[in-house]
Each structure stands twice: as structure tokens, then as C-alpha cells.
Design a protein around this motif. Structure first.
Motif, mmCIF file in Angstrom:
data_model
loop_
_atom_site.group_PDB
_atom_site.id
_atom_site.type_symbol
_atom_site.label_atom_id
_atom_site.label_comp_id
_atom_site.label_asym_id
_atom_site.label_seq_id
_atom_site.Cartn_x
_atom_site.Cartn_y
_atom_site.Cartn_z
ATOM 1 N N LEU A 122 6.229 -7.459 3.496
ATOM 2 C CA LEU A 122 4.821 -7.775 3.272
ATOM 3 C C LEU A 122 3.964 -6.695 3.940
ATOM 4 C CD1 LEU A 122 2.995 -10.975 3.354
ATOM 5 C CD2 LEU A 122 2.604 -9.626 5.382
ATOM 6 N N SER A 123 2.813 -6.401 3.380
ATOM 7 C CA SER A 123 1.924 -5.387 3.940
ATOM 8 C C SER A 123 1.125 -5.929 5.120
ATOM 9 C CB SER A 123 0.957 -4.858 2.885
ATOM 10 O OG SER A 123 0.028 -3.971 3.490
ATOM 11 N N ILE A 124 1.493 -5.489 6.311
ATOM 12 C CA ILE A 124 0.754 -5.869 7.512
ATOM 13 C C ILE A 124 -0.622 -5.201 7.500
ATOM 14 C CG2 ILE A 124 0.750 -5.805 10.040
ATOM 15 C CD1 ILE A 124 3.832 -5.969 9.892
ATOM 16 N N TRP A 156 -4.907 -0.280 -1.952
ATOM 17 C CA TRP A 156 -4.717 0.890 -2.823
ATOM 18 C C TRP A 156 -3.960 1.994 -2.084
ATOM 19 C CZ3 TRP A 156 -6.972 5.633 -1.585
ATOM 20 C CH2 TRP A 156 -6.778 6.645 -2.533
ATOM 21 N N SER A 157 -4.360 2.285 -0.855
ATOM 22 C CA SER A 157 -3.731 3.385 -0.117
ATOM 23 C C SER A 157 -2.259 3.123 0.142
ATOM 24 C CB SER A 157 -4.461 3.653 1.203
ATOM 25 O OG SER A 157 -4.199 2.655 2.178
ATOM 26 N N ARG A 158 -1.922 1.881 0.463
ATOM 27 C CA ARG A 158 -0.524 1.551 0.762
ATOM 28 C C ARG A 158 0.353 1.712 -0.489
ATOM 29 N NH1 ARG A 158 0.627 2.765 5.032
ATOM 30 N NH2 ARG A 158 2.250 1.230 5.385
ATOM 31 N N VAL A 159 -0.205 1.371 -1.655
ATOM 32 C CA VAL A 159 0.548 1.510 -2.909
ATOM 33 C C VAL A 159 0.645 2.986 -3.305
ATOM 34 C CG1 VAL A 159 0.580 0.949 -5.373
ATOM 35 C CG2 VAL A 159 0.032 -0.824 -3.687
ATOM 36 N N PRO A 167 2.531 -6.356 -5.299
ATOM 37 C CA PRO A 167 2.786 -7.718 -4.804
ATOM 38 C C PRO A 167 2.804 -7.805 -3.268
ATOM 39 C CG PRO A 167 4.232 -7.246 -6.641
ATOM 40 C CD PRO A 167 3.547 -5.953 -6.296
ATOM 41 N N GLN A 168 3.278 -6.763 -2.605
ATOM 42 C CA GLN A 168 3.326 -6.780 -1.139
ATOM 43 C C GLN A 168 1.934 -6.708 -0.516
ATOM 44 O OE1 GLN A 168 5.993 -3.460 -0.721
ATOM 45 N NE2 GLN A 168 7.795 -4.788 -0.505
ATOM 46 N N GLY A 172 0.010 -9.732 1.467
ATOM 47 C CA GLY A 172 -0.570 -9.522 2.785
ATOM 48 C C GLY A 172 -2.005 -10.012 2.854
ATOM 49 N N THR A 173 -2.782 -9.683 1.841
ATOM 50 C CA THR A 173 -4.177 -10.121 1.781
ATOM 51 C C THR A 173 -4.258 -11.641 1.678
ATOM 52 O OG1 THR A 173 -4.774 -8.043 0.701
ATOM 53 C CG2 THR A 173 -6.337 -9.874 0.491
ATOM 54 N N ALA A 174 -3.426 -12.215 0.820
ATOM 55 C CA ALA A 174 -3.418 -13.666 0.615
ATOM 56 C C ALA A 174 -2.942 -14.415 1.860
ATOM 57 C CB ALA A 174 -2.545 -14.021 -0.586
ATOM 58 N N LEU A 175 -2.184 -13.771 2.701
ATOM 59 C CA LEU A 175 -1.749 -14.384 3.957
ATOM 60 C C LEU A 175 -2.830 -14.225 5.028
ATOM 61 C CD1 LEU A 175 1.570 -14.555 5.613
ATOM 62 C CD2 LEU A 175 -0.125 -13.224 6.842
#
Length: 188
Positions: A122-124, A156-159, A167-168, A172-175
Motif C-alpha cells: 500500500l502507498s504510505i 500520480w508521482s508514485r505511479v 490501486p496501491q 493508501g488514500t482510502a485508508l
């Protein structure tokens, strides 16, 4: 541009800035700001980031963003322990509810990210950016909804950098946003 956004809005930057922003907002004088803000800074940013920097220098961690999710458990758990100590000290220092709530938000979002990252990357970055924006909106009002543009830029930057998939970053945003909102509102 993607690298700049990732670095400027990294979790380490936001967990450094957010307690200081809230401490400045809640403090009535320089002494309380230094006491409360300094405690939050030390236990929420300096120690956890120091653990990661030390791990990178010793070769135990791949990079300062801990891109290999299999390496994330130890530094994240150590960071959570540090934040927990900071929470206890802020209670002892009679810190304002808003600052205590911010530190609990850091702990709760960090714990959720740690749990999810045990199985999935997941994206921290996205989780912390979303949590920070949610708290800023609660503290300073609807004008700060503009911060969601920065959350989108982080995603965007992480992708683009291929550190995460869509999805990650969405996960992360949804969490981060609802956990931060619920936690902050429950404690203030």
C-alpha cells in the motif's frame, strides 16, 4: 517533476510538518510550542526517520522510502513505538487535544499501513498525504480542501516513478483520509 513531488510530500516530511503546524496552531506561547512541538517532532519524526536513515546506511533497507515492502515491518514498528512514547509524553505535558489527536492520527494511520504492508505494498505516501489533508481541513476549514490536489499529485508521482500502482495509491488514500478524520474528530 514526479521525483520532486514524491520528495517534497514524503511521509517523513509530512509527519515532521503536521505536528509542528498543529502545535503552532494550539500553543498560546513560545514555551508551550517548543515543549509540545519539540516532543512531537522528536518522537514522530526525528526518531522514526533516523531509524530508516540508519537502516539504509547499514544496508538493511533498500532506500529511504523503503520501496521493498518486505523490509517495512521493522522500521514501521519501531516508528510506531516511538510515536506511542511521544503520545504518553504529550499527555504528561498536558498538550492540547488537537496536538494529541494529530499524534494519535499518525499512530493509527501508521499502524494500519504497517498491517496492510505485511501482505501488500500500500502507498504510505498517499495514506499520509490524505491523512494530513483531512486534518488540515478539520482544523482550518473548507478552503484547505485544495490540499486534495496535492494528494492527487502524490498519487500520480508514485505511479509515474513506478513505486506503486494506481490501486496501491487509491488504497493508501482510502485508508488515510477516513482514519485520520474519524480519529481526529473522536479526540477533539
Amino acid at each position: 517533476m514526479a521525483r520532486l513531488v514524491t520528495e517534497a510530500l514524503a511521509p517523513s516530511v509530512l509527519v515532521t510538518a503536521m505536528p509542528m503546524v498543529v502545535a503552532a496552531w494550539a500553543s498560546h506561547d513560545l514555551g508551550s510550542f517548543l515543549s509540545w512541538g519539540g516532543t512531537a517532532l522528536l518522537f514522530c519524526a526525528v526518531i522514526p526517520v533516523g531509524v530508516i536513515v540508519h537502516g539504509v546506511r547499514r544496508g538493511r533497507l533498500s532506500d529511504r522510502h523503503v520501496g521493498d515492502h518486505t523490509q517495512r515491518a521493522r522500521p514501521l514498528l519501531t516508528g510506531l513505538a516511538s510515536v506511542a512514547v511521544g503520545m504518553a509524553l504529550l499527555v504528561a505535558l498536558r498538550a492540547p487535544a488537537e496536538l494529541f489527536a494529530m499524534i494519535v492520527v499518525i499512530f493509527v494511520v501508521g499502524a494500519a499501513c504497517t498491517l496492510v504492508n505485511h501482505w501488500w505494498k500500500l502507498s504510505i505516501h498517499a495514506a499520509v498525504a490524505a491523512a494530513s489533508t483531512a486534518v488540515l481541513v478539520l482544523l482550518h476549514g473548507p478552503a484547505l480542501h485544495a490540499g486534495w490536489l496535492l494528494v492527487a499529485a502524490v498519487a500520480w508521482s508514485r505511479v509515474v516513478l513506478r513505486d506503486h500502482t494506481w490501486p496501491q495509491v487509491v488504497a493508501g488514500t482510502a485508508l488515510g483520509a477516513p482514519l485520520a478524520t474519524g480519529t481526529f474528530l473522536a479526540l477533539t
